[in-house]
Design a protein around this motif. Structure first.
Motif, short mmCIF file in Angstrom:
data_model
loop_
_atom_site.label_atom_id
_atom_site.label_comp_id
_atom_site.label_asym_id
_atom_site.label_seq_id
_atom_site.Cartn_x
_atom_site.Cartn_y
_atom_site.Cartn_z
N PHE A 85 0.87 -1.18 0.00
CA PHE A 85 0.00 0.00 0.00
C PHE A 85 0.90 1.23 0.00
CE2 PHE A 85 -2.94 -3.12 1.77
CZ PHE A 85 -4.14 -2.79 1.13
N LEU A 86 0.73 2.09 -0.99
CA LEU A 86 1.58 3.27 -1.15
C LEU A 86 0.77 4.52 -0.81
CD1 LEU A 86 3.15 2.24 -4.58
CD2 LEU A 86 3.94 1.66 -2.29
N VAL A 87 1.25 5.29 0.18
CA VAL A 87 0.49 6.45 0.66
C VAL A 87 1.37 7.70 0.62
CG1 VAL A 87 -0.95 7.36 2.52
CG2 VAL A 87 -0.71 4.87 2.23
N PRO A 88 1.27 8.53 -0.43
CA PRO A 88 1.97 9.82 -0.45
C PRO A 88 1.28 10.77 0.53
CG PRO A 88 1.24 9.14 -2.65
CD PRO A 88 0.52 8.30 -1.67
N ILE A 89 2.05 11.55 1.26
CA ILE A 89 1.49 12.36 2.35
C ILE A 89 2.02 13.78 2.30
CG2 ILE A 89 1.40 12.63 4.87
CD1 ILE A 89 1.82 9.51 4.95
N TYR A 90 1.09 14.74 2.40
CA TYR A 90 1.51 16.13 2.54
C TYR A 90 0.43 16.92 3.28
CZ TYR A 90 3.11 20.86 1.64
OH TYR A 90 3.53 22.15 1.83
N ASN A 91 0.72 17.30 4.51
CA ASN A 91 -0.12 18.20 5.31
C ASN A 91 -1.59 17.78 5.37
OD1 ASN A 91 2.19 19.65 5.75
ND2 ASN A 91 1.55 21.49 4.64
N VAL A 92 -1.82 16.56 5.79
CA VAL A 92 -3.19 16.05 5.92
C VAL A 92 -3.40 15.49 7.34
CG1 VAL A 92 -3.70 15.59 3.49
CG2 VAL A 92 -2.43 13.90 4.84
N GLU A 93 -2.88 16.17 8.34
CA GLU A 93 -2.92 15.67 9.70
C GLU A 93 -4.34 15.35 10.18
OE1 GLU A 93 -1.13 18.68 12.10
OE2 GLU A 93 -2.69 20.17 11.72
N LYS A 94 -5.31 16.07 9.66
CA LYS A 94 -6.70 15.87 10.08
C LYS A 94 -7.24 14.51 9.66
CE LYS A 94 -11.28 18.02 9.61
NZ LYS A 94 -12.03 19.17 9.03
N TYR A 95 -6.72 13.96 8.55
CA TYR A 95 -7.29 12.76 7.96
C TYR A 95 -6.36 11.54 7.98
CZ TYR A 95 -10.08 16.53 5.94
OH TYR A 95 -10.85 17.64 5.76
N LEU A 96 -5.10 11.75 8.29
CA LEU A 96 -4.11 10.70 8.07
C LEU A 96 -4.35 9.44 8.91
CD1 LEU A 96 -1.59 9.77 6.64
CD2 LEU A 96 -0.21 11.00 8.34
N LYS A 97 -4.72 9.61 10.16
CA LYS A 97 -4.91 8.43 11.01
C LYS A 97 -6.04 7.54 10.50
CE LYS A 97 -3.03 10.35 15.30
NZ LYS A 97 -3.29 10.68 16.73
#
Length: 344
Positions: A5-17
């Motif tokens: 599972f590949l998850v690119p992340i940028y400034n999504v603290e509200k939804y990441l968990k």
């Protein structure tokens, strides 16, 4: 079978968990989760590290400088150990049965790509369906792949990388996308082109397995007029695939018509939102658009009957005419009127 599972992340603290938690509960086969932090400036890096510490056998974290969604996802492909890849946007989440459904489909059909349905969800819990025009259990192989080609060329419905599970053999993992010039817009539209070319058998399962969070200001939702250059670049790359895939004339007309609508929508962004990321006077930007070869090709090859709505069948040719004639005053007046009507 082992899935990455590949998850690119940028400034999504509200939804990441919620995103990561929805992956951790998956069943059906062994998997890893690769969290690629694209230089986030909020609490996302810490959240990623917490999950890696809690689940070191499953979760891997990559921290990197900000490069945009395209190169961040490509980094994930290179780091992945799985023989299958599933892409997840970090502000979205997936159904508990996504992986088990994918595994069952692969085992039954012996395919190298599985596509599934999705729905839109907002922060208020409102859910709306997708616009996928595919049949449940449809197998695309041999000549039937032409149906996928035509759907890809004439709509945006099957562009998204998160819409599918893909075998690593059909992914152009080593391809260098750094010179393409795309960051957070149209990057999926370009990346799926080799997938559709390389797949030998694709199967579509009409189950809602993915929940796409719409309009939250994430790495994929900030569109400005300057991003029309990304649309242009994507369209240019498509040209070679249109030849490779032997796209018939009527489908090409639909493609040019869709692109003409994209250009007109870019002009709408400029007038309604005042977004001009390259800090160029509005008149100069219009001149550049008007003189662009893509605009001329679209005007030459589009067919009015393929415009998406009755409203656009009137407005798009009219706006295109004003754009070609560089009638800035009339364009300004038209879009001001249109904006007022939309507020009524």
């Amino acid at each position: 079978m082992f899935v990455s599972f590949l998850v690119p992340i940028y400034n999504v603290e509200k939804y990441l968990k919620k995103c990561i938690d929805s992956i951790l509960i998956q069943t059906g086969c062994p998997f890893e989760i690769i969290l690629i932090d694209d230089g986030s400036t909020d609490s996302c890096p810490d959240i990623c590290d917490q999950y890696q510490a809690a689940c070191p056998d499953i979760v891997r974290v990559i921290h990197k400088e900000n490069e945009g969604l395209l190169l961040t996802r490509r980094r994930g492909f290179k780091e992945a150990k799985g023989d299958w890849f599933i892409c997840i946007d970090s502000d979205d989440y997936i159904d508990p049965q996504l992986l088990s459904t994918v595994v069952d489909t692969i085992n039954h059909y012996k395919c190298d790509m599985v596509m599934y349905n999705y729905c839109y969800i907002d922060d208020f819990g409102n859910v709306s369906g997708s616009k996928l025009n595919l049949n449940d259990g449809m197998v695309y192989e041999g000549k039937k792949k032409q149906l996928l080609y035509e759907e890809r060329m004439t709509t945006t419905n099957i562009n998204n990388m998160w819409l599918r599970a893909i075998h690593r053999d059909i992914v152009d993992i080593e391809a260098d996308y750094s010179e393409i010039g795309l960051r957070n817009m149209c990057e999926d539209a370009v990346q799926v082109l080799p997938l559709y070319t390389n797949t030998k058998k694709t199967v579509y399962i009409n189950k809602v397995l993915y929940y796409y969070r719409k309009g939250n200001g994430s790495i994929t939702s900030n569109a400005t007029l300057a991003n029309w250059r990304a649309i242009h670049r994507s369209f240019t790359i498509e040209q070679d695939y249109a030849v490779l895939w032997k796209i018939p004339h009527n489908v090409e007309q639909k493609r040019y018509t869709k692109q003409l609508e994209n250009i007109i929508n870019c002009i709408r962004w400029l007038y309604r939102d005042g977004k001009n990321a390259i800090n160029m006077p509005m008149k100069d930007e219009i001149v550049i658009l008007k003189k662009d070869s893509m605009f001329e090709e679209c005007l030459k090859n589009y067919d009015k009957k393929y415009l998406s709505t009755r409203y656009n069948s009137v407005c798009v040719p009219f706006i295109a005419f004003l754009l070609k004639k560089e009638k800035q005053f009339l364009l300004d007046a038209f879009f001001k009127l249109e904006s007022r009507l939309l507020k009524i």
